[in-house]
Design an enzyme around this catalytic site. Structure first.
Site, PDB file in Angstrom:
ATOM      1  N   LYS A   1      53.487  43.273  54.227  1.00  0.00           N
ATOM      2  CA  LYS A   1      53.358  44.688  53.832  1.00  0.00           C
ATOM      3  C   LYS A   1      51.858  44.976  53.836  1.00  0.00           C
ATOM      4  O   LYS A   1      51.151  44.681  52.877  1.00  0.00           O
ATOM      5  CB  LYS A   1      53.953  44.876  52.430  1.00  0.00           C
ATOM      6  CG  LYS A   1      54.501  46.264  52.130  1.00  0.00           C
ATOM      7  CD  LYS A   1      53.496  47.382  52.246  1.00  0.00           C
ATOM      8  CE  LYS A   1      52.614  47.489  51.026  1.00  0.00           C
ATOM      9  NZ  LYS A   1      51.506  48.447  51.209  1.00  0.00           N
TER      10      LYS A   1
ATOM     11  N   GLU B   1      44.552  36.653  45.046  1.00  0.00           N
ATOM     12  CA  GLU B   1      43.097  36.768  45.162  1.00  0.00           C
ATOM     13  C   GLU B   1      42.754  38.191  44.737  1.00  0.00           C
ATOM     14  O   GLU B   1      43.073  39.154  45.433  1.00  0.00           O
ATOM     15  CB  GLU B   1      42.675  36.474  46.602  1.00  0.00           C
ATOM     16  CG  GLU B   1      41.209  36.102  46.702  1.00  0.00           C
ATOM     17  CD  GLU B   1      40.403  37.211  47.299  1.00  0.00           C
ATOM     18  OE1 GLU B   1      39.757  37.922  46.500  1.00  0.00           O
ATOM     19  OE2 GLU B   1      40.426  37.381  48.518  1.00  0.00           O
TER      20      GLU B   1
ATOM     21  N   CYS C   1      35.527  42.030  48.291  1.00  0.00           N
ATOM     22  CA  CYS C   1      35.762  41.555  46.925  1.00  0.00           C
ATOM     23  C   CYS C   1      34.671  40.586  46.474  1.00  0.00           C
ATOM     24  O   CYS C   1      34.449  40.405  45.287  1.00  0.00           O
ATOM     25  CB  CYS C   1      37.124  40.892  46.822  1.00  0.00           C
ATOM     26  SG  CYS C   1      37.237  39.419  47.827  1.00  0.00           S
TER      27      CYS C   1
ATOM     28  N   GLU D   1      35.141  46.806  38.477  1.00  0.00           N
ATOM     29  CA  GLU D   1      34.950  46.669  39.929  1.00  0.00           C
ATOM     30  C   GLU D   1      34.963  48.072  40.530  1.00  0.00           C
ATOM     31  O   GLU D   1      35.968  48.789  40.422  1.00  0.00           O
ATOM     32  CB  GLU D   1      36.082  45.835  40.541  1.00  0.00           C
ATOM     33  CG  GLU D   1      35.924  45.668  42.043  1.00  0.00           C
ATOM     34  CD  GLU D   1      37.065  44.881  42.698  1.00  0.00           C
ATOM     35  OE1 GLU D   1      36.779  43.870  43.332  1.00  0.00           O
ATOM     36  OE2 GLU D   1      38.235  45.293  42.561  1.00  0.00           O
TER      37      GLU D   1
HETATM   38  N1  NAI Z   1      40.001  42.596  48.545  1.00  0.00           N
HETATM   39  C1  NAI Z   1      40.067  43.079  47.329  1.00  0.00           C
HETATM   40  O1  NAI Z   1      39.805  42.401  46.379  1.00  0.00           O
HETATM   41  C2  NAI Z   1      40.504  44.469  47.173  1.00  0.00           C
HETATM   42  C3  NAI Z   1      40.343  45.111  45.979  1.00  0.00           C
HETATM   43  N2  NAI Z   1      40.746  46.380  45.860  1.00  0.00           N
HETATM   44  C4  NAI Z   1      40.507  47.034  44.567  1.00  0.00           C
HETATM   45  O2  NAI Z   1      41.649  47.781  44.243  1.00  0.00           O
HETATM   46  C5  NAI Z   1      41.285  49.154  44.051  1.00  0.00           C
HETATM   47  C6  NAI Z   1      42.419  50.032  44.460  1.00  0.00           C
HETATM   48  O3  NAI Z   1      42.717  49.884  45.839  1.00  0.00           O
HETATM   49  P1  NAI Z   1      44.222  49.789  46.303  1.00  0.00           P
HETATM   50  O4  NAI Z   1      44.427  49.836  47.743  1.00  0.00           O
HETATM   51  O5  NAI Z   1      44.949  50.811  45.517  1.00  0.00           O
HETATM   52  O6  NAI Z   1      44.557  48.288  45.863  1.00  0.00           O
HETATM   53  P2  NAI Z   1      45.927  47.681  45.517  1.00  0.00           P
HETATM   54  O7  NAI Z   1      45.727  46.381  44.846  1.00  0.00           O
HETATM   55  O8  NAI Z   1      46.772  48.672  44.809  1.00  0.00           O
HETATM   56  O9  NAI Z   1      46.588  47.498  46.982  1.00  0.00           O
HETATM   57  C7  NAI Z   1      46.550  46.336  47.742  1.00  0.00           C
HETATM   58  C8  NAI Z   1      47.919  46.128  48.361  1.00  0.00           C
HETATM   59  O10 NAI Z   1      48.912  46.003  47.353  1.00  0.00           O
HETATM   60  C9  NAI Z   1      49.978  46.910  47.570  1.00  0.00           C
HETATM   61  N3  NAI Z   1      50.558  47.276  46.296  1.00  0.00           N
HETATM   62  C10 NAI Z   1      50.079  48.163  45.389  1.00  0.00           C
HETATM   63  N4  NAI Z   1      50.892  48.234  44.311  1.00  0.00           N
HETATM   64  C11 NAI Z   1      51.915  47.362  44.530  1.00  0.00           C
HETATM   65  C12 NAI Z   1      53.078  46.991  43.805  1.00  0.00           C
HETATM   66  N5  NAI Z   1      53.370  47.538  42.620  1.00  0.00           N
HETATM   67  N6  NAI Z   1      53.906  46.073  44.333  1.00  0.00           N
HETATM   68  C13 NAI Z   1      53.635  45.514  45.526  1.00  0.00           C
HETATM   69  N7  NAI Z   1      52.557  45.846  46.275  1.00  0.00           N
HETATM   70  C14 NAI Z   1      51.703  46.749  45.790  1.00  0.00           C
HETATM   71  C15 NAI Z   1      49.321  48.039  48.317  1.00  0.00           C
HETATM   72  O11 NAI Z   1      50.254  48.840  48.978  1.00  0.00           O
HETATM   73  C16 NAI Z   1      48.388  47.271  49.245  1.00  0.00           C
HETATM   74  O12 NAI Z   1      49.109  46.757  50.343  1.00  0.00           O
HETATM   75  C17 NAI Z   1      40.025  49.325  44.847  1.00  0.00           C
HETATM   76  O13 NAI Z   1      39.271  50.384  44.371  1.00  0.00           O
HETATM   77  C18 NAI Z   1      39.354  48.005  44.640  1.00  0.00           C
HETATM   78  O14 NAI Z   1      38.672  48.002  43.409  1.00  0.00           O
HETATM   79  C19 NAI Z   1      41.351  47.036  46.884  1.00  0.00           C
HETATM   80  C20 NAI Z   1      41.550  46.438  48.089  1.00  0.00           C
HETATM   81  C21 NAI Z   1      41.084  45.105  48.339  1.00  0.00           C
HETATM   82  O1  LIG Z   2      36.450  35.306  54.345  1.00  0.00           O
HETATM   83  C1  LIG Z   2      37.518  35.515  53.763  1.00  0.00           C
HETATM   84  O2  LIG Z   2      38.481  34.795  53.932  1.00  0.00           O
HETATM   85  C2  LIG Z   2      37.692  36.649  52.848  1.00  0.00           C
HETATM   86  C3  LIG Z   2      36.775  37.538  52.582  1.00  0.00           C
HETATM   87  C4  LIG Z   2      36.916  38.699  51.750  1.00  0.00           C
HETATM   88  C5  LIG Z   2      37.851  38.995  50.843  1.00  0.00           C
HETATM   89  O3  LIG Z   2      38.760  38.114  50.456  1.00  0.00           O
HETATM   90  C6  LIG Z   2      37.995  40.326  50.233  1.00  0.00           C
HETATM   91  O4  LIG Z   2      37.111  41.156  50.377  1.00  0.00           O
HETATM   92  O5  LIG Z   2      39.032  40.560  49.634  1.00  0.00           O
END
Ligand code: NAI
Ligand SMILES: O=C(O)/C=C/C=C(\O)C(=O)O
Length: 486
Positions: free
Chosen positions: A178, A254, A288, A390
């Site tokens: 997803k 993560e 992240c 964050e």
């Molecule tokens: N790599 C990382 O660590 C990331 C961190 N974020 C953080 O999250 C904040 C919000 O961004 P979002 O896209 O809303 O992140 P999110 O954590 O809500 O979304 C990431 C994934 O989880 C899914 N998801 C959301 N709620 C869910 C649920 N209840 N059950 C199953 N899947 C679910 C989303 O559809 C998407 O595919 C950002 O502002 C940032 O701070 C966002 C994206 C990546």
């Molecule tokens: O290098 C990786 O495998 C991942 C890098 C970055 C993230 O995990 C992230 O921004 O969420």
């Protein structure tokens, strides 16, 4: 208008409920595609296909055959490099210069590295004594965990999705992915590559949609998924963890970070500035592992702040096709609202805005995009939400410290523990400080230097489990011990 469909059992299919949502280009706010939103029926069909594929040709394949196919998947991504690049940049707005060096090559590498890893990993065995003197031999074998639910984010869409799908398939599992609703395209495109590479139908499935009360929640609630791997926000991780508890399914999470960079007076200032620039501003701060809290030893504080400001002001803001641009928009207007709310909060909490703090002037054709300025603050109290939350934007706060102990205490002061960067030329200090920082990943005099064999993940509220190298195999396989009485 282009439509993006689910990929289930080797076929692209639309949603029975007829629901579509917009895929928006963050560069200009224009709709680039309509995406099918999965209902429970599509999620169920995808899980059923994945379950059936475990018992089909995929489950019967030799490791050599599986490895060869996964290499073909990697080659298939590389053969269609420009298509993947175009799709990723349209969905995210990120500079092509970045995506062509990081996102797409890593998308391919994730398949090769884990295919080779699985082939070369050693098995465990123990000989033991028995009372009758004949002894026994124990050996442990790895078996696929089963159907893995992969829930991936929008910041590095292909890279982070394949970081999970690569090892999952290498270990013989099947997946239902997803992808983030913001960035569905490369995950969908990968279905074509899987088909061309000879991945049997049902092994790689994709369902599109949102999180709560949509595809994400339907997938995590589905009883026939054996484990979930997720990258995203900590609060979403909590929801997924609860869903996985039903039926005692395994999870790998993560999650968010609020990473500290520690800059000591004995650092190489050029390296520290270059590394901090990348860690705060690459991918418009949407990594992240990025540094949003920078702690600098007082004697070099003013010099550091003025040099970082000068470099931040040299960033060239522009769309993916601008060869000189190294700074794109945020992923969406919704995310921009969040980031700008912190820009305002910083001012409300008494920050000195060293640079940025708002929205850049963009030409008319990009006026509808999710642009923000790279931003640096000083002077905030440690308990400001700008320091503790964050933000996931192109911004950092710089604060002075007076001793190594204080720097470590500040770095460890939050409930997150994902990554940290230490800047010092004193090797003893580097080891000493790295040993005391509460985080899963520590870089010394570098940032985002990645060796895919190493453990990757967060401590405290930044996650559960590690992926990377043999640690991915731990999650994506079940170990079975066979004890033979000799
Ligand atoms: N790599 C990382 O660590 C990331 C961190 N974020 C953080 O999250 C904040 C919000 O961004 P979002 O896209 O809303 O992140 P999110 O954590 O809500 O979304 C990431 C994934 O989880 C899914 N998801 C959301 N709620 C869910 C649920 N209840 N059950 C199953 N899947 C679910 C989303 O559809 C998407 O595919 C950002 O502002 C940032 O701070 C966002 C994206 C990546
Ligand atoms: O290098 C990786 O495998 C991942 C890098 C970055 C993230 O995990 C992230 O921004 O969420």
């Amino acid at each position: 208008m282009k439509e993006i469909k689910h990929y289930i059992n080797g076929q692209y299919v639309g949603s029975a409920n007829g629901k579509l949502f917009d895929n928006v280009n963050p560069v200009n706010g224009k709709v680039i595609a309509k995406v099918h939103e999965a209902g429970r029926d599509e999620v169920d069909a995808a899980v059923k296909a994945a379950r059936a594929a475990l018992k089909g040709p995929w489950g019967k394949m030799t490791l050599d055959e599986r490895t060869r196919i996964l290499h073909k998947v990697a080659d298939g991504i590389n053969d269609r490099f420009d298509e993947f690049l175009e799709a990723e940049c349209l969905d995210t707005g990120k500079p092509k210069s970045m995506a062509s060096h990081i996102d797409i090559p890593r998308g391919a590498a994730n398949f090769k590295v884990f295919a080779d890893m699985v082939k070369n990993v050693a098995a465990e065995s123990f000989e033991m004594a028995t009372p009758d003197g004949s002894g026994a031999l124990n050996y442990a074998v790895r078996r696929p965990k089963g159907v893995i639910g992969v829930i991936s984010p929008w910041n590095l869409p292909l890279l982070l999705m394949t970081w999970k799908v690569g090892p999952a398939l290498a270990c013989g599992n099947t997946v239902v992915v997803k992808p983030s609703e913001e960035t569905p395209t490369t995950t969908a495109l990968l279905g074509e590559v899987m088909k061309e590479a000879g991945v049997p139908d049902g092994v790689y499935n994709v369902v599109h949609g949102f999180g709560g009360d949509s595809a994400g929640a339907f997938l995590t609630a589905h009883p026939d998924v054996d484990g979930f791997t997720f990258t995203g926000e900590t609060s979403t991780g909590e929801v997924i963890m609860k869903a996985a508890a039903k039926g005692i399914r395994d999870i790998s999470l993560e999650l968010g970070g609020k990473n500290a960079g520690l800059v000591f007076a004995d650092c190489d200032m050029d390296k520290a500035i270059e590394g901090t620039m990348r860690s705060a501003f690459v991918n418009c701060g949407q990594v992240c592992l990025g540094t949003e809290r920078v702690y600098v030893e007082r004697s070099i504080f003013d010099e550091f702040v003025s040099r970082l400001k000068a470099e931040a002001e040299k960033l060239r803001i522009g769309p993916p096709d601008d060869d000189k641009a190294n700074f794109g928009p945020l992923v969406s207007l919704k995310h921009r609202e969040k980031v700008l709310s912190y820009y305002q909060k910083a001012v409300d909490d008494g920050a000195t805005v060293v640079t940025g703090g708002g929205v850049p002037d963009m030409p008319e054709e990009y006026a509808g995009g999710a642009w923000v300025q790279p931003t640096i603050w000083t002077g905030l109290p440690d308990d400001s939400a700008v320091i503790t939350d964050e933000i996931f934007g192109p911004c950092c706060h710089i604060r002075p410290f007076d001793s190594e102990e204080e720097a470590i205490e500040l770095a460890n002061s939050l409930p997150y523990g994902l990554a940290s960067a230490i800047w010092t030329e004193n090797v003893s200090r580097a080891h000493r400080v790295a040993g005391q920082i509460e985080a899963g990943i520590i870089w010394v005099n570098s940032w985002f230097l990645r060796d895919l064999r190493t453990p990757f993940g967060g401590s405290k509220q930044s996650g559960i489990g590690r992926e990377g190298g043999v640690h991915s195999l731990e999650f994506y396989t079940e170990m079975k011990n066979v004890c033979i009485k000799l």
